[in-house]
Design an enzyme around this catalytic site. Structure first.
Site, PDB file in Angstrom:
ATOM      1  N   SER A 653      40.293 -55.953   8.891  1.00 33.18           N
ATOM      2  CA  SER A 653      41.743 -55.762   8.968  1.00 33.18           C
ATOM      3  C   SER A 653      42.425 -57.059   9.407  1.00 33.18           C
ATOM      4  CB  SER A 653      42.056 -54.592   9.902  1.00 33.18           C
ATOM      5  OG  SER A 653      43.397 -54.191   9.796  1.00 33.18           O
ATOM      6  N   ASP A 726      42.533 -47.597   0.364  1.00 35.00           N
ATOM      7  CA  ASP A 726      43.086 -48.025   1.649  1.00 35.00           C
ATOM      8  C   ASP A 726      44.562 -47.633   1.748  1.00 35.00           C
ATOM      9  OD1 ASP A 726      43.874 -49.303   3.968  1.00 35.00           O
ATOM     10  OD2 ASP A 726      42.744 -51.129   3.548  1.00 35.00           O
ATOM     11  N   HIS A 760      40.723 -47.390   4.846  1.00 36.57           N
ATOM     12  CA  HIS A 760      40.772 -48.651   5.596  1.00 36.57           C
ATOM     13  C   HIS A 760      39.464 -48.930   6.330  1.00 36.57           C
ATOM     14  CE1 HIS A 760      42.712 -52.060   7.379  1.00 36.57           C
ATOM     15  NE2 HIS A 760      42.504 -51.616   8.605  1.00 36.57           N
TER      16      HIS A 760
END
Length: 794
Positions: A653, A726, A760
Site C-alpha cells: 500500500s 482492490d 487490497h
C-alpha cells in the site's frame, strides 16, 4: 525483452508451505459478566472459491447476492465454551456439518449467545445456551446482513432482526438497450471527494441497492414467536435502549449518490417503542456530498446518535457548530446533547468542544469522559463532564499531542452498568477510574494499568508488565482492580491468556496455545535504534534467520519492509513505539517468511515525514524519505548484518508507494517489491494518506511525490503485485498497470502480477502462496548474493 509465464498458482518453498497450513490460535470472546470464554476457530487462509462467489458491488461495498450477506465473509468453523474459573473444562458446541459461524453476540445476562450460520441461500439465526451447551435454530435463512448489523438482543429473551423483505419480488434485470446517456452535473458547488470505489453508476445499480437492502424489522422470542415492528424499508442500524423499551432506527432514503458511498446517503433516524410506534424523529439528514476533504470534516446536523449507556432511555448526539467545515474559523466546533424519554423536552447541551468531538465514555450521573481532537495541530484533550449537572464546568484531565505516545494516559476500563451496557468502572471510592495503556517509553513498550482519581487528578501505577514479556490488560474483573486477565507473550512464547491477582501475582493459565511455526523458533529479533542525519531518532526491528551467527556467517542479503508516517513534531517522530518482547511468527504474506530462505529483514523501519509549524510534511517528503532510508542502510551495514550491494526494499500500500519512490530517487537498493500501491497522485487529486490539500492547492507536491513521474529513473528490478478487485480508496489496480507500462516503456526490469478475486490485502490460500512464491523468486534472482545454510531448516 518481455516474457510471459504460465498463469497457474505456484507454491512457495518449504517450510513456508508448512507454516501456511498451521492452524491459527482461536479467537477469544469473553462474556459481558467476565464469566464465560468463547473460543472461535477460523481458517488462516480461505479457498479462492470463497472469493470467487458471486457478488454485487453497490454504493461503496460488496454483498453476496446468494446469501444477502456480506461478500467474502470469512466465518468461523468451530465454537468451544468454558468458564474463566475452570479453563480446562472445555465444551465443544455441536453444530450442523461444516458450519459457517458469524455475527456473534452475547445476551445481556451472559447466559446466552446468538450467532448466525450461513447456508447456501442465506443466514439463519441461532442461539446457544451457555450453561448446558445446547443450541437452537430460531429462523430460516432469511436474515438481511447485506449492510449494517442484521440483529441485536432486545432483552434477555427477545431479539430484533432485519429480515429479507417478504414481498421484494423478482431480482431487477438490466436491459441490454441503454435507456439514454448517463448524465451528472454540478451547479457551481464544491463537492470534492476522495477516490471511492464500487459506487453506484446507473439506475440499475440503484435498483439492486434497494432490492438487497430492503428489510422488515421484527422481534423474535427464543420460542420463535415473531412480530413485525415496521414496514419494509432500507434499514441501516437498529439499537435498543438500555431499558429495552425503545429502539433507535436508522434508515436510508433517496436521493442516492454516484459520488459517495452509502454511509453518506440521506438518513432518517427515529425512535419507536416496543410495539413499532414512532415516538420521536431524531434527524432526517440530507445527502452528504459537499463535505471538505480535510480529516476533521463531518456531516452537517445531528450525528453520532446513540443511547447514553448509563441511563434507562436517554438519546445522545453531537452537532457541528461550524457546519462540519474545518476551514471555518469558529470558537467551538461541536456540541454534545442529551434528551431523556419520552423525548418531548428541549434537548440539553452537555458540552462544547474547541476541537472536533471524538468520543464519549459514560459512567455515572456526575462523571463521563469526553474526547476531542484536531488533526492540523495533532492536539487531543480529555474532559470530565457532569451529565446530570451540565451547569458544572467541565474538568480538563489531559491535554497533549496525540503523536506523543510516551505521555499517552491510556484508555478507560469499562464494565457492565445497571442496564447491562458498558460504562466506566469505578473504584469503591466512586471517584477513581482505571486506565490501561501500551506504555511506550524510551526504554521500550511495557503495557500498564493505572488508577486515576477524577477529583485530585492523581495517578497511581497499579501494574506494569516486565521483561522478558509483553503483557497487556485483557479484562479487569472487579472494582478494586485486584483480579486481572492479561494476554502475555514473549519472543519465545506465543500469546496466551493469564488470570492473576495483584495481591499474589500467581498466574493461572487460561489458554495454552502453542507455537504455530516452530521452524522459526531460533530467529533473532532485536529492536534497533539509529539516527537520521538531521538528528531525528529512528528505530526498526532487525530479524536474522534461525541459526545465523553474525560473527561466523557475515553479512546477509537483506530486505527492508517500510511504511512512512507523517508528524508535526520531530521529537515525537523519534519515539519508540514498537515492542521488542512480542512473539513474531509470519502469517498471510508477511515478509518474515523470507527468514526461512536465508534473508535478513529490517521491518518497521521508521520513516517519519515531518512538517513543523506552518510547514506541511509532504512538501519535503522525498528528501526526508531518502534521509531515513540512508540512515537505515548505514546502520545495518555498519552492524555487519548487510552487504550494501545486496539490500532490497519492499512494502504494501503506502509502503509500495514508498518503495517505488526510493528506487526512483536513490541507488541504495538493488531490487524492490511493491504490493497494492498507488503511484500516480494525480489520480487521487482530492487528498491521499495524510495529505489534506488537493492537487490544485499543492500541485508540485503531488507531482514530486508520484513515482510515476520519475519512472524513467527506476533502474533496479521491481516486482509489482496487485489484487484485481482492490477497492481501497486510491489504490485501484490501474495504478500498478500504468506504472508497469511506464517502466516497460523505459526499459526497466519489472514484473507485474495481478491476483484474480483479491482486494487490497490477500486472503486466499492460492493467492497468498503465490505471492510468497513471487517474493522468494524475486529475492533469489535479484537480491541473493550467496546461500546461507539454515541448519535444521536446510
Amino acid at each position: 525483452m518481455e516474457n510471459s509465464t504460465p498463469q497457474i498458482w505456484q507454491q512457495p518453498p518449504q517450510p513456508i508451505n508448512q507454516i501456511l497450513e498451521a492452524a491459527l490460535p482461536p479467537q477469544i470472546r469473553i462474556s459481558p459478566d467476565r464469566t464465560w470464554m468463547l473460543e472461535l476457530e477460523q481458517l488462516h487462509l480461505v479457498p479462492i472459491a470463497l472469493l470467487a462467489e458471486p457478488e454485487v458491488a453497490v454504493a461503496g461495498f460488496r454483498l453476496n447476492p446468494q446469501t444477502n450477506g456480506p461478500a467474502r465473509h470469512n466465518t468461523y468453523y468451530s465454537m468451544k465454551i468454558k468458564t474463566v474459573d475452570s479453563p480446562n473444562n472445555v465444551r465443544i458446541i455441536e453444530l450442523p456439518e461444516n458450519p459457517r459461524i458469524s455475527f456473534i453476540k452475547w445476551s445481556r445476562d451472559s447466559q446466552k449467545l446468538a450467532f448466525t450460520l450461513t447456508q447456501a441461500t442465506g443466514l439463519e439465526l441461532w442461539v446457544l445456551y451457555v450453561a448446558n451447551g445446547t443450541t437452537k435454530r430460531l429462523t430460516e435463512p432469511v436474515l438481511n446482513a447485506a449492510y449494517g448489523t442484521p440483529y441485536r438482543w432486545f432483552d434477555d429473551e427477545t431479539l430484533i432482526c432485519k429480515f429479507v423483505s417478504h414481498n421484494r419480488g423478482d431480482l431487477p434485470t438490466e436491459s441490454n438497450i441503454p435507456p439514454g446517456p448517463l448524465i451528472q452535473e454540478n451547479l457551481g458547488n464544491k463537492k470534492p471527494t476522495r477516490t471511492y470505489t464500487n459506487l453506484l453508476k446507473s439506475s440499475y445499480d440503484e435498483a439492486l441497492f434497494e432490492y438487497y437492502l430492503t428489510s422488515n424489522l421484527e422481534k423474535i422470542t427464543l420460542e420463535g414467536n415473531r412480530n413485525q415492528l415496521i414496514s419494509s424499508c432500507l434499514i441501516n442500524e437498529i439499537v435498543p435502549s438500555p431499558d429495552s423499551k425503545f429502539i433507535l432506527i436508522s434508515t436510508i432514503h433517496k436521493p442516492f449518490s454516484y459520488q459517495v458511498p452509502a454511509a453518506r446517503f440521506p438518513r432518517n433516524i427515529y425512535v419507536i417503542d416496543h410495539n413499532g410506534n414512532q415516538i420521536y424523529q431524531v434527524a432526517d439528514l440530507p445527502l452528504d456530498e459537499e463535505r471538505s476533504i480535510k480529516f476533521d470534516a463531518v456531516r452537517k446536523g445531528r450525528r453520532r446518535i446513540s443511547w447514553r449507556s448509563d441511563a434507562k432511555a436517554t438519546l445522545t448526539w453531537v452537532e457541528a457548530l461550524d457546519d462540519g467545515d474545518p476551514n471555518l474559523e469558529v470558537g467551538d466546533r461541536d456540541a454534545l446533547f442529551i434528551l431523556e424519554a419520552p423525548f418531548t423536552a428541549t434537548p440539553t447541551q452537555l458540552w462544547k468542544s474547541e476541537y472536533r468531538f471524538n468520543s464519549v465514555v459514560w459512567g455515572t450521573s456526575d462523571a463521563a469522559l469526553v474526547y476531542e481532537k484536531w488533526y492540523d495541530t495533532r492536539r487531543c484533550r480529555t474532559w470530565r463532564i457532569y451529565p446530570n449537572n451540565p451547569e458544572t464546568p467541565p474538568q480538563l484531565l489531559f491535554d497533549r499531542s496525540f503523536e506523543d505516545k510516551y505521555n499517552a494516559p491510556g484508555t478507560p476500563i469499562v464494565k457492565l452498568g445497571d442496564y447491562d451496557y458498558q460504562v466506566l468502572r469505578f473504584a469503591p471510592d466512586t471517584q477513581t477510574i482505571y486506565l490501561s495503556g501500551r506504555g511506550a517509553s524510551p526504554d521500550g513498550v511495557y503495557p500498564f494499568l493505572d488508577s486515576f482519581n477524577l477529583e485530585t487528578q492523581e495517578t497511581q501505577r497499579l501494574w506494569q508488565c516486565q521483561d522478558p514479556y509483553y503483557e497487556e490488560i485483557f479484562a479487569v474483573l472487579d472494582d478494586e482492580a485486584q483480579n486481572l486477565i492479561t494476554i502475555r507473550q514473549s519472543q519465545t512464547e506465543p500469546p496466551n491468556l493469564m488470570r492473576f491477582s495483584r495481591n499474589n501475582n500467581d498466574k493461572k493459565i487460561l489458554t495454552n496455545y502453542q507455537d504455530p511455526a516452530p521452524q522459526l523458533a531460533g530467529i533473532h529479533k532485536e529492536l534497533v535504534q539509529y539516527q537520521r542525519a538531521d538528528g531525528v531518532q529512528l528505530s526498526a526491528k532487525l530479524y536474522l534467520p534461525p541459526g545465523y551467527d553474525l560473527e561466523r556467517d557475515g553479512p546477509l542479503p537483506t530486505i527492508f519492509w517500510v511504511y512512512p508516517e507523517e508528524f508535526k513534531d520531530k521529537e515525537f517522530a523519534g519515539q519508540i513505539t514498537t515492542a521488542e518482547n512480542t512473539f513474531s511468527r509470519p502469517g498471510m504474506t508477511s515478509v518474515l517468511f523470507l527468514l526461512t530462505q536465508g534473508y535478513a529483514v529490517l521491518s518497521g523501519a521508521t520513516l517519519p515525514i515531518i512538517g513543523e509549524g506552518e510547514k506541511e510534511p509532504n512538501d519535503t517528503y522525498v528528501q526526508q524519505l531518502i534521509a531515513g532510508a540512508q540512515a537505515a542502510v548505514d546502520y545495518v551495514v555498519q552492524r555487519g548484518a548487510a552487504d550494501p550491494k545486496h539490500i532490497g526494499i519492499g512494502g504494501h500500500s503506502y509502503g509500495a508507494f514508498t518503495t517505488a519512490n526510493l528506487l526512483a530517487h536513490t541507488e541504495l537498493f538493488c531490487m524492490g517489491i511493491a504490493r497494492s500501491g498507488a503511484y500516480n497522485r494525480t489520480l487521487t487529486p482530492f487528498g491521499f494518506q495524510g495529505e489534506q490539500r488537493n492537487f490544485w492547492e499543492a500541485q508540485q507536491t503531488y507531482i514530486n511525490m508520484s513515482p510515476f513521474t520519475h519512472a524513467s529513473q527506476i533502474k533496479a528490478p521491481l516486482l509489482l503485485i496487485h489484487g484485481a478487485n482492490d477497492s481501497n480508496p486510491g489504490t485501484y489496480p490501474l495504478q500498478s498497470k500504468r506504472l508497469y507500462e511506464a517502466l516497460k516503456g523505459n526499459g526497466a526490469t519489472v514484473r507485474w502480477v495481478e491476483l484474480p478475486c483479491e482486494t487490497h490485502s490477500y486472503r486466499s490460500r492460492e493467492a497468498v502462496a503465490h505471492v510468497l512464491w513471487e517474493m522468494v523468486n524475486w529475492c533469489d534472482k535479484y537480491l541473493r548474493v550467496r546461500s546461507f545454510e539454515l541448519g535444521v531448516l536446510s
